[in-house]
Design a protein around this motif. Sequence first.
Motif, mmCIF file in Angstrom:
data_model
loop_
_atom_site.group_PDB
_atom_site.id
_atom_site.type_symbol
_atom_site.label_atom_id
_atom_site.label_comp_id
_atom_site.label_asym_id
_atom_site.label_seq_id
_atom_site.Cartn_x
_atom_site.Cartn_y
_atom_site.Cartn_z
ATOM 1 N N SER A 6 -1.365 -15.566 1.944
ATOM 2 C CA SER A 6 -0.570 -14.633 1.116
ATOM 3 C C SER A 6 0.521 -14.253 2.037
ATOM 4 N N HIS A 7 1.758 -13.771 1.338
ATOM 5 C CA HIS A 7 2.856 -13.017 2.162
ATOM 6 C C HIS A 7 2.457 -11.485 2.176
ATOM 7 N N PRO A 8 3.240 -11.208 3.184
ATOM 8 C CA PRO A 8 2.762 -9.701 3.717
ATOM 9 C C PRO A 8 3.311 -8.837 2.371
ATOM 10 N N ALA A 9 4.358 -9.184 1.570
ATOM 11 C CA ALA A 9 4.794 -8.040 0.278
ATOM 12 C C ALA A 9 3.554 -8.305 -0.635
ATOM 13 N N GLU A 10 2.667 -9.419 -0.737
ATOM 14 C CA GLU A 10 1.442 -9.413 -1.740
ATOM 15 C C GLU A 10 0.447 -8.194 -1.221
ATOM 16 N N GLU A 11 0.335 -7.978 0.040
ATOM 17 C CA GLU A 11 -0.357 -7.207 0.542
ATOM 18 C C GLU A 11 -0.022 -5.999 0.645
ATOM 19 N N ALA A 12 1.425 -5.636 0.625
ATOM 20 C CA ALA A 12 1.785 -4.481 0.280
ATOM 21 C C ALA A 12 1.795 -3.935 -1.074
ATOM 22 N N LEU A 13 1.995 -4.842 -2.214
ATOM 23 C CA LEU A 13 1.511 -4.471 -3.457
ATOM 24 C C LEU A 13 0.182 -4.020 -3.546
ATOM 25 N N ASP A 14 -0.767 -4.715 -3.139
ATOM 26 C CA ASP A 14 -2.131 -4.284 -3.325
ATOM 27 C C ASP A 14 -2.577 -3.012 -2.532
ATOM 28 N N ARG A 15 -1.938 -2.722 -1.522
ATOM 29 C CA ARG A 15 -1.887 -1.173 -0.742
ATOM 30 C C ARG A 15 -1.299 -0.157 -1.666
ATOM 31 N N TYR A 16 -0.260 -0.449 -1.906
ATOM 32 C CA TYR A 16 0.595 0.380 -3.088
ATOM 33 C C TYR A 16 -0.546 0.742 -4.194
ATOM 34 N N ILE A 17 -0.849 -0.262 -4.857
ATOM 35 C CA ILE A 17 -1.889 -0.068 -6.114
ATOM 36 C C ILE A 17 -2.871 0.821 -5.622
ATOM 37 N N LYS A 18 -3.594 0.521 -4.285
ATOM 38 C CA LYS A 18 -4.676 1.443 -3.977
ATOM 39 C C LYS A 18 -4.257 2.902 -3.942
ATOM 40 N N ALA A 19 -3.179 3.064 -3.247
ATOM 41 C CA ALA A 19 -2.732 4.342 -2.994
ATOM 42 C C ALA A 19 -2.309 5.277 -4.230
ATOM 43 N N THR A 20 -1.864 4.394 -5.177
ATOM 44 C CA THR A 20 -1.689 5.115 -6.281
ATOM 45 C C THR A 20 -3.113 5.444 -7.077
ATOM 46 N N ASN A 21 -3.887 4.694 -6.917
ATOM 47 C CA ASN A 21 -5.550 5.166 -7.631
ATOM 48 C C ASN A 21 -6.223 6.221 -6.795
ATOM 49 N N THR A 22 -5.672 6.597 -5.486
ATOM 50 C CA THR A 22 -6.347 7.783 -4.938
ATOM 51 C C THR A 22 -5.901 9.130 -5.323
ATOM 52 N N HIS A 23 -4.663 9.068 -6.431
ATOM 53 C CA HIS A 23 -4.112 10.118 -6.830
ATOM 54 C C HIS A 23 -3.699 11.173 -5.928
ATOM 55 N N ARG A 24 -3.304 10.614 -4.678
ATOM 56 C CA ARG A 24 -2.829 11.396 -3.958
ATOM 57 C C ARG A 24 -1.477 11.186 -3.484
ATOM 58 N N ASP A 64 -8.070 10.816 -14.092
ATOM 59 C CA ASP A 64 -9.373 9.921 -13.683
ATOM 60 C C ASP A 64 -8.521 8.312 -13.946
ATOM 61 N N GLU A 65 -7.100 8.308 -13.875
ATOM 62 C CA GLU A 65 -6.461 7.056 -14.057
ATOM 63 C C GLU A 65 -6.809 6.063 -13.258
ATOM 64 N N VAL A 66 -6.742 4.766 -13.751
ATOM 65 C CA VAL A 66 -7.097 3.642 -12.830
ATOM 66 C C VAL A 66 -5.546 2.829 -13.214
ATOM 67 N N TYR A 67 -5.128 2.440 -12.191
ATOM 68 C CA TYR A 67 -3.649 1.696 -12.419
ATOM 69 C C TYR A 67 -4.047 0.254 -12.069
ATOM 70 N N GLY A 68 -3.661 -0.504 -12.659
ATOM 71 C CA GLY A 68 -3.776 -2.191 -12.122
ATOM 72 C C GLY A 68 -2.334 -2.922 -12.287
ATOM 73 N N ALA A 69 -2.577 -4.037 -11.434
ATOM 74 C CA ALA A 69 -1.578 -5.236 -11.864
ATOM 75 C C ALA A 69 -2.232 -6.434 -11.967
ATOM 76 N N ILE A 70 -1.731 -7.109 -13.270
ATOM 77 C CA ILE A 70 -2.016 -8.421 -13.593
ATOM 78 C C ILE A 70 -1.041 -9.440 -13.677
ATOM 79 N N ASP A 71 -1.384 -10.700 -13.782
ATOM 80 C CA ASP A 71 -0.348 -11.596 -14.056
ATOM 81 C C ASP A 71 1.099 -11.382 -13.090
ATOM 82 N N VAL A 72 0.673 -10.995 -11.831
ATOM 83 C CA VAL A 72 1.764 -10.962 -10.967
ATOM 84 C C VAL A 72 2.357 -12.288 -10.521
ATOM 85 N N ASN A 73 3.816 -12.154 -10.868
ATOM 86 C CA ASN A 73 4.565 -13.215 -10.592
ATOM 87 C C ASN A 73 5.962 -13.080 -9.507
ATOM 88 N N TRP A 74 5.604 -13.476 -8.401
ATOM 89 C CA TRP A 74 6.568 -13.314 -7.053
ATOM 90 C C TRP A 74 7.945 -14.170 -7.334
#
Length: 128
Positions: A6-24, A64-74
């Motif tokens: 994976s490209h490092p930006a793909e990991e950055a997107l994953d970390r961003y989504i996880k951070a969003t779901n902390t609600h902090r 208690d929102e859960v945010y997600g990303a599907i069908d990601v196209n780089w």
Amino acid sequence: MKDHISHPAEEALDRYIKATNTHRFSEVEKRLHPNAVYYFSDRTCSSIEEIQTYFEHAWSVVKDEVYGAIDVNWLQRGEQVALCVYRFTYEGYVDGAFVKGHGRATNAFVKEEGRWLLIHEHLSSEPE
């Protein structure tokens, strides 16, 4: 195990989504470029403070929102810039009632001082 590197930006997107779901927002802010600009369907946020206010308001409305990303196209995965489009999903509770929905997202990442940071996000509803 992934069948590709994976490209490092793909990991950055994953970390961003996880951070969003902390609600902090303090967690989200770690993933943002200081000059980040967000285009929401009802507002443009062009400072970290405006983005924080928008996020915190959304979290107060959708509990208690859960945010997600599907069908990601780089669309671009370069050495300094990466751009993706995807369908976002969300679910949570508004006034005690379960809600869920989806829309379209565009995210732009830049590499600065060795870190991939989100510099732009554009969210919109999907066409009917």
